[in-house]
Structures are given as structure tokens and as C-alpha cells.
Design a protein around this motif. Sequence first.
Motif, PDB file in Angstrom:
ATOM      1  N   ARG A   1       0.855  -1.200   0.000  1.00 23.40           N
ATOM      2  CA  ARG A   1       0.000   0.000   0.000  1.00 23.40           C
ATOM      3  C   ARG A   1       0.886   1.243   0.000  1.00 23.40           C
ATOM      4  NH1 ARG A   1      -4.746  -2.081   4.118  1.00 23.40           N
ATOM      5  NH2 ARG A   1      -4.921  -4.134   3.178  1.00 23.40           N
ATOM      6  N   GLU A   2       0.706   2.126   0.944  1.00 28.19           N
ATOM      7  CA  GLU A   2       1.526   3.345   0.979  1.00 28.19           C
ATOM      8  C   GLU A   2       2.526   3.316   2.132  1.00 28.19           C
ATOM      9  OE1 GLU A   2      -0.985   6.786   0.879  1.00 28.19           O
ATOM     10  OE2 GLU A   2      -1.857   6.214  -1.037  1.00 28.19           O
ATOM     11  N   SER A   3       2.839   2.130   2.625  1.00 26.38           N
ATOM     12  CA  SER A   3       3.720   2.007   3.783  1.00 26.38           C
ATOM     13  C   SER A   3       5.180   1.840   3.361  1.00 26.38           C
ATOM     14  CB  SER A   3       3.291   0.820   4.652  1.00 26.38           C
ATOM     15  OG  SER A   3       4.201   0.671   5.715  1.00 26.38           O
ATOM     16  N   GLY A   4       5.952   2.905   3.517  1.00 26.37           N
ATOM     17  CA  GLY A   4       7.384   2.831   3.223  1.00 26.37           C
ATOM     18  C   GLY A   4       8.105   1.882   4.159  1.00 26.37           C
ATOM     19  N   LEU A   5       7.714   1.870   5.434  1.00 26.30           N
ATOM     20  CA  LEU A   5       8.339   0.967   6.388  1.00 26.30           C
ATOM     21  C   LEU A   5       8.087  -0.484   6.001  1.00 26.30           C
ATOM     22  CD1 LEU A   5       9.882   0.342   8.969  1.00 26.30           C
ATOM     23  CD2 LEU A   5       7.744   0.630  10.232  1.00 26.30           C
ATOM     24  N   ALA A   6       6.878  -0.794   5.565  1.00 24.73           N
ATOM     25  CA  ALA A   6       6.560  -2.180   5.187  1.00 24.73           C
ATOM     26  C   ALA A   6       7.418  -2.649   4.026  1.00 24.73           C
ATOM     27  CB  ALA A   6       5.078  -2.320   4.855  1.00 24.73           C
ATOM     28  N   VAL A   7       7.579  -1.827   3.009  1.00 16.78           N
ATOM     29  CA  VAL A   7       8.384  -2.251   1.860  1.00 16.78           C
ATOM     30  C   VAL A   7       9.857  -2.406   2.252  1.00 16.78           C
ATOM     31  CG1 VAL A   7       8.911   0.006   0.802  1.00 16.78           C
ATOM     32  CG2 VAL A   7       8.639  -2.003  -0.632  1.00 16.78           C
ATOM     33  N   ARG A   8      10.352  -1.519   3.109  1.00 19.30           N
ATOM     34  CA  ARG A   8      11.755  -1.625   3.539  1.00 19.30           C
ATOM     35  C   ARG A   8      11.971  -2.820   4.465  1.00 19.30           C
ATOM     36  NH1 ARG A   8      10.846   3.791   4.201  1.00 19.30           N
ATOM     37  NH2 ARG A   8      10.781   3.594   6.461  1.00 19.30           N
ATOM     38  N   MET A   9      10.998  -3.117   5.302  1.00 17.11           N
ATOM     39  CA  MET A   9      11.173  -4.177   6.297  1.00 17.11           C
ATOM     40  C   MET A   9      10.872  -5.566   5.737  1.00 17.11           C
ATOM     41  SD  MET A   9       9.716  -4.238  10.139  1.00 17.11           S
ATOM     42  CE  MET A   9       8.144  -3.744   9.531  1.00 17.11           C
ATOM     43  N   PHE A  10       9.852  -5.682   4.893  1.00 16.32           N
ATOM     44  CA  PHE A  10       9.459  -6.997   4.408  1.00 16.32           C
ATOM     45  C   PHE A  10      10.210  -7.438   3.157  1.00 16.32           C
ATOM     46  CE2 PHE A  10       5.860  -6.165   7.231  1.00 16.32           C
ATOM     47  CZ  PHE A  10       5.748  -7.387   7.873  1.00 16.32           C
ATOM     48  N   SER A  11      10.902  -6.537   2.455  1.00 13.01           N
ATOM     49  CA  SER A  11      11.688  -6.943   1.281  1.00 13.01           C
ATOM     50  C   SER A  11      12.763  -7.960   1.641  1.00 13.01           C
ATOM     51  CB  SER A  11      12.318  -5.723   0.603  1.00 13.01           C
ATOM     52  OG  SER A  11      11.324  -4.921   0.032  1.00 13.01           O
ATOM     53  N   PRO A  12      13.580  -7.718   2.678  1.00  7.53           N
ATOM     54  CA  PRO A  12      14.579  -8.728   3.027  1.00  7.53           C
ATOM     55  C   PRO A  12      13.948 -10.016   3.562  1.00  7.53           C
ATOM     56  CG  PRO A  12      14.854  -6.759   4.400  1.00  7.53           C
ATOM     57  CD  PRO A  12      13.750  -6.490   3.444  1.00  7.53           C
ATOM     58  N   VAL A  13      12.793  -9.897   4.221  1.00  7.39           N
ATOM     59  CA  VAL A  13      12.105 -11.097   4.704  1.00  7.39           C
ATOM     60  C   VAL A  13      11.631 -11.918   3.507  1.00  7.39           C
ATOM     61  CG1 VAL A  13      10.113 -11.956   5.994  1.00  7.39           C
ATOM     62  CG2 VAL A  13      11.417 -10.019   6.881  1.00  7.39           C
ATOM     63  N   ALA A  14      11.062 -11.248   2.496  1.00  7.03           N
ATOM     64  CA  ALA A  14      10.599 -11.937   1.295  1.00  7.03           C
ATOM     65  C   ALA A  14      11.764 -12.606   0.560  1.00  7.03           C
ATOM     66  CB  ALA A  14       9.872 -10.964   0.377  1.00  7.03           C
ATOM     67  N   ALA A  15      12.959 -12.032   0.662  1.00  8.43           N
ATOM     68  CA  ALA A  15      14.133 -12.609   0.000  1.00  8.43           C
ATOM     69  C   ALA A  15      14.535 -13.958   0.607  1.00  8.43           C
ATOM     70  CB  ALA A  15      15.308 -11.634   0.076  1.00  8.43           C
ATOM     71  N   LEU A  16      14.009 -14.288   1.776  1.00  9.31           N
ATOM     72  CA  LEU A  16      14.302 -15.575   2.397  1.00  9.31           C
ATOM     73  C   LEU A  16      13.559 -16.728   1.721  1.00  9.31           C
ATOM     74  CD1 LEU A  16      14.044 -14.494   6.148  1.00  9.31           C
ATOM     75  CD2 LEU A  16      16.146 -14.916   4.844  1.00  9.31           C
ATOM     76  N   TYR A  17      12.550 -16.415   0.919  1.00  7.67           N
ATOM     77  CA  TYR A  17      11.722 -17.442   0.279  1.00  7.67           C
ATOM     78  C   TYR A  17      12.312 -17.828  -1.079  1.00  7.67           C
ATOM     79  CZ  TYR A  17       8.225 -16.518   3.847  1.00  7.67           C
ATOM     80  OH  TYR A  17       7.571 -16.397   5.046  1.00  7.67           O
ATOM     81  N   PRO A  18      12.241 -19.114  -1.435  1.00  9.88           N
ATOM     82  CA  PRO A  18      12.815 -19.575  -2.705  1.00  9.88           C
ATOM     83  C   PRO A  18      11.844 -19.383  -3.882  1.00  9.88           C
ATOM     84  CG  PRO A  18      11.990 -21.449  -1.504  1.00  9.88           C
ATOM     85  CD  PRO A  18      11.776 -20.242  -0.625  1.00  9.88           C
ATOM     86  N   ALA A  19      11.307 -18.184  -4.015  1.00 11.58           N
ATOM     87  CA  ALA A  19      10.371 -17.888  -5.095  1.00 11.58           C
ATOM     88  C   ALA A  19      10.532 -16.426  -5.480  1.00 11.58           C
ATOM     89  CB  ALA A  19       8.932 -18.144  -4.641  1.00 11.58           C
ATOM     90  N   GLU A  20      10.067 -16.098  -6.677  1.00 10.70           N
ATOM     91  CA  GLU A  20      10.059 -14.702  -7.090  1.00 10.70           C
ATOM     92  C   GLU A  20       8.833 -14.044  -6.467  1.00 10.70           C
ATOM     93  OE1 GLU A  20       9.193 -12.226 -11.104  1.00 10.70           O
ATOM     94  OE2 GLU A  20      10.819 -13.699 -11.224  1.00 10.70           O
ATOM     95  N   ILE A  21       9.076 -13.023  -5.667  1.00  9.11           N
ATOM     96  CA  ILE A  21       7.996 -12.311  -4.994  1.00  9.11           C
ATOM     97  C   ILE A  21       8.023 -10.862  -5.454  1.00  9.11           C
ATOM     98  CG2 ILE A  21       7.109 -11.527  -2.762  1.00  9.11           C
ATOM     99  CD1 ILE A  21       8.344 -14.068  -1.537  1.00  9.11           C
ATOM    100  N   ILE A  22       6.875 -10.378  -5.875  1.00  3.82           N
ATOM    101  CA  ILE A  22       6.752  -9.003  -6.350  1.00  3.82           C
ATOM    102  C   ILE A  22       6.104  -8.180  -5.248  1.00  3.82           C
ATOM    103  CG2 ILE A  22       5.659  -7.493  -8.053  1.00  3.82           C
ATOM    104  CD1 ILE A  22       5.684  -9.991  -9.937  1.00  3.82           C
ATOM    105  N   MET A  23       6.784  -7.082  -4.880  1.00  5.03           N
ATOM    106  CA  MET A  23       6.239  -6.182  -3.868  1.00  5.03           C
ATOM    107  C   MET A  23       5.838  -4.892  -4.571  1.00  5.03           C
ATOM    108  SD  MET A  23       8.623  -6.988  -0.598  1.00  5.03           S
ATOM    109  CE  MET A  23       7.353  -6.480   0.532  1.00  5.03           C
ATOM    110  N   THR A  24       4.568  -4.554  -4.418  1.00  6.73           N
ATOM    111  CA  THR A  24       4.037  -3.353  -5.051  1.00  6.73           C
ATOM    112  C   THR A  24       3.550  -2.401  -3.956  1.00  6.73           C
ATOM    113  OG1 THR A  24       1.840  -4.323  -5.242  1.00  6.73           O
ATOM    114  CG2 THR A  24       3.319  -4.611  -7.114  1.00  6.73           C
ATOM    115  N   GLY A  25       3.032  -1.266  -4.385  1.00 10.31           N
ATOM    116  CA  GLY A  25       2.519  -0.320  -3.425  1.00 10.31           C
ATOM    117  C   GLY A  25       1.324   0.443  -3.949  1.00 10.31           C
ATOM    118  N   ALA A  26       0.740   1.221  -3.096  1.00 14.60           N
ATOM    119  CA  ALA A  26      -0.412   2.112  -3.358  1.00 14.60           C
ATOM    120  C   ALA A  26      -1.507   1.475  -4.210  1.00 14.60           C
ATOM    121  CB  ALA A  26       0.080   3.414  -3.947  1.00 14.60           C
TER     122      ALA A  26
END
Length: 113
Positions: free
Chosen positions: A85-110
Amino acid sequence: MDVVAEPSQIKGTVKAPPSKSMTQRAIAAALLADGQTTILNPSFCDDSLAAISIAEGLGAKVIQSGSDLKITGSRELKETNLNCRESGLAVRMFSPVAALYPAEIIMTGADFF
């Protein structure tokens, strides 16, 4: 006029207002933790709701129990398109967490769904 000040005690309980950023951090930690985590007095603002949605997409089971959140962490990926959504903290914090998964994960916003 005479004023007399006498010693006294302050008694009672003060409930601190919930913190948006601390709630998001607690959600991320609960996602990564083993077992169930209870978050007391969380914020339910838009940014926190985005963090809950992301955690669920990354496998967490989230249950609202009264004014608390119960989160059971998991590594079972449920969604590969996560909206911060519009959460800058969420994108900064969950991007490295998502990188732990063995899949391509797309993070979008707004406005991206």
C-alpha cells in the motif's frame, strides 16, 4: 489565603497509545518466529493492515482477538504478489524477509493490486 501542599501518591493505570511502526516490527518478528505470538494493543492503521496482509501472504496465520493480534509464523508462501500500500516501512522491512523465500515475490505499493 493559605495553601497547604501535602504528600500524596499517584495511582492508576495508563494505557499507552499504539505505535504504527512498533506494530509493523512486531508483525514481522511474529512472522519469523516459531509458535504463536500475541501483540497487545497494536495499531490498526492502514500501514499496520498492510503489514498484516503481507505477513499473511508470506504464510503467517493472523487472528484478531479483541484488541490484540495472535500471529502464528510460517514459511509456507501463500502469495507472490504483495501490496505494501503506501507504507514505506513495510516495503523496507518486508523486502529482506521476502528474499528468504525460494520464489520470485513481487512487492508493489499504493494502487497496484
